[in-house]
Design an enzyme around this catalytic site. Structure first.
Site, PDB file in Angstrom:
ATOM      1  CG  HIS A 558      -2.168   0.998   1.055  1.00  0.00           C
ATOM      2  ND1 HIS A 558      -2.364   1.736  -0.104  1.00  0.00           N
ATOM      3  CD2 HIS A 558      -3.278   0.866   1.778  1.00  0.00           C
ATOM      4  CE1 HIS A 558      -3.458   2.107   0.014  1.00  0.00           C
ATOM      5  NE2 HIS A 558      -4.346   1.950   1.088  1.00  0.00           N
ATOM      6  CG  ASP A 562      -3.340   4.664  -3.735  1.00  0.00           C
ATOM      7  OD1 ASP A 562      -2.766   4.498  -2.755  1.00  0.00           O
ATOM      8  OD2 ASP A 562      -3.131   5.642  -4.342  1.00  0.00           O
TER       9      ASP A 562
END
Length: 588
Positions: A558, A562
């Site tokens: 992450h 995204d």
């Protein structure tokens, strides 16, 4: 001559290795290119072959020790057996020359007859090189001949496998010490001999013609009485000294009290009553065969032996055990039709504390490093692959004949994944933490997770984005085969930019897979199951149909990827799979 075994270079970035297991012990015979030991590195476990044939003289690096590339691991002595093989025939020739000189005195035959016949039994009148049972380990004192690979009269080459010997530790082949003709077999199949015992005699290539020319020479009449003389000497002393036949009967079966009759048979190679004599000993079973029968639950009384004189061999017991399993399988399948639950057996590991394998430790360290160094998250989508499954079933037979590999669903998933990577490079990237930069790769090197006996391994398909379905299928089968046969190299395991794991191959619907170090994404493929799904049919409208459904789970870092990036990538993969436009690539 001593040959040094060193640790070879196992990859560009590999500088050291740990010896995990020695496959041979000191004193054992090894053949060139035979696996000698297992070495583990931070990338792969591999076997190191023997550079030459010979005897493992000494082991320099013990198990669980780590050494650098090029370090000496062991020493193989490849010439220790040559002098012993030459000295044996020299001793056997001496009594052969004295034999014709001593029968002349009249009083001597009674005493000299047993002395001359004792060496004649093992030598059989043939001059050649003795084949002896070598040392097969420090604690091994005897071995059982399980199978002769050559017959009397056949030509053998030097170092060619001559017979198979079984001990309480290992089964191995004994090579021929020299080239020539197999003149005699002194120890029959399923007979046990001590280390150093003579097993056979190999004559030089010129020895067999010399014996063939003897009867054709101009003095056959003289040679006939010479051959008959020993036969007459045995009964001649019988009336004078009745005790002389007793030592003859005792000396031949000395190695084995039970097979007394077959022992003299190999002493005269041309005579073939050995099987007939062995029929009386057909009930004799070696300890090795008896132990195997007990472990396999085989009744030796119902086994028909294929060995010498009808003796039961190890292969006969194995064949009987396999036949019993095949007969029991249909009966077991027909009887308990009511119970569909699998038979669950308790694992032998229950209640034990064992040392953690090095490969398991390497996998664990890498996974902890990845989890602690990344912000990992998983997204999942559901995909209808009914079209692909039907397409595969139609093309798999012709595909296997044309390409030489099976057409599994896996290449379709890999193809769709690498096509989507070209459109979504953020998933095919690497974070360079030290430099504070991001590298977006222009090639798709896909790691394929393979479930191996030693643990999960991930060989890499280099340039997967440039391959078609057939190319991906061939490369996947090749790499998986290398992993399962322990032939994988560190270069095959390095360079991945993205990874795919088929967690559904063992029935899991989906899994939150862990992103490997130096990557930002891994795609998990769940099990394919049939279930009712609402389908929007162009003519019937919304209807319920049975479809092939699977889950795709993308785990990602992450810090770079995204949730929206992951969803876009998964949607692209889903569209490619559900469209199923692979007909031309699989020959439809």
């Amino acid at each position: 001559m001593a040959v040094s075994v060193t640790l070879p270079a196992l990859g560009e970035s590999v500088t050291e290795g740990t010896v995990t297991r020695w496959l041979k012990a000191e004193g054992e015979r090894v053949e060139a290119d035979e696996p000698l030991l297992e070495v583990s590195t931070d990338k792969v476990d591999t076997e190191i072959p023997a550079p030459a044939s010979g005897v493992l003289a000494s082991i320099k690096v013990a198990e669980d020790e780590t050494v650098e590339v090029g370090a000496e691991l062991a020493i193989i002595d490849d010439g220790s057996g040559a002098p012993a093989a030459e000295s044996a025939p020299a001793q056997s020739e001496a009594p052969a020359e004295e034999a014709p000189a001593q029968p002349e005195p009249a009083a001597a035959p009674a005493q000299e007859a047993p002395q001359q016949e004792a060496p004649a039994a093992p030598a059989g009148g043939a001059q050649g090189t003795d084949v002896v049972l070598p040392a097969l380990g420090e604690s091994v004192t005897e071995g059982t001949v399980t199978r002769w690979l050559k017959e009397v009269g056949e030509e053998v080459a030097e170092d060619e496998p001559l017979l198979e010997v079984s001990t309480d530790k290992v089964d191995t082949e004994i090579p021929a010490p020299t080239a020539g003709t197999l003149l005699e077999i002194l120890v029959g199949e399923d007979e046990t001999a001590e280390v150093g015992a003579k097993l056979a005699v190999i004559g030089q290539k010129g020895a067999a013609p010399a014996q063939a020319e003897a009867p054709a020479a101009p003095a056959p009449a003289q040679e006939a009485p010479k051959q008959e003389a020993p036969k007459q000497e045995a009964p001649a002393p019988a009336p004078q000294a009745p005790t002389t036949p007793a030592p003859q009967a005792v000396t031949t079966p000395a190695p084995d009290p039970v097979p007394a009759a077959p022992a003299p048979a190999p002493a005269a190679a041309p005579v073939t009553p050995a099987p007939a004599a062995g029929e009386a000993d057909a009930a004799y079973v070696t300890p090795l065969v008896r132990k195997l029968a007990q472990e396999s639950g085989v009744n030796l009384g119902s086994v028909k032996g294929t060995g010498v004189g009808g003796r039961i061999r190890k292969q006969d017991v194995i064949a009987a055990a396999e036949a019993a399993k095949q007969q029991a399988a249909p009966a077991a399948a027909a009887a308990p039709a009511a119970s569909k639950a699998p038979a669950i057996e308790a694992s032998p590991l229950r209640g034990q504390t064992v040392k953690m394998p090095r490969m398991r430790k390497v996998i664990g360290d890498n996974m902890m490093k990845a989890l602690h160094g990344q912000a990992q998250l998983t997204s999942v989508v559901e995909v209808d692959i009914t079209k692909i499954m039907r397409m595969r079933n139609k093309a798999k037979d012709a595909f296997a004949q044309r390409e030489g590999v099976k057409l599994s669903p896996m290449p379709f998933f890999v193809k769709a994944a690498v096509q989507a990577l070209k459109a979504h490079p953020v998933v095919n990237a690497r974070i360079n933490e030290d430099e504070g930069t991001i590298t977006y790769f222009d090639t798709e090197n896909v790691g394929i997770a393979v479930d191996a006996e030693k643990g999960l391994m991930t060989p890499v398909i280099k340039g997967a984005g440039d391959l078609n379905i057939a190319g991906i299928a061939r490369k996947t089968a090749e790499l998986a085969g290398k992993v399962r046969t322990n032939k994988i190299s560190p270069d095959d395991m390095s360079g991945a930019t993205f990874t795919i794991s088929n967690t559904g191959s063992r029935g899991a619907l989906f899994d939150t897979v862990i992103v490997p170090p130096n990557q930002v994404g891994i795609l998990g493929i769940g099990a394919t199951v049939k279930r009712p799904v609402v389908v929007d049919h162009p003519e019937l409208g919304e209807t319920i149909a049975v479809r092939h459904m699977t889950y795709l789970a993308l785990s990602y870092d992450h810090r770079l990827v995204d949730g929206a990036d992951a969803a876009r990538y998964l949607t692209t993969v889903k569209q490619i799979l559900e469209a199923g436009e692979f007909e031309t690539e699989i020959g439809l």
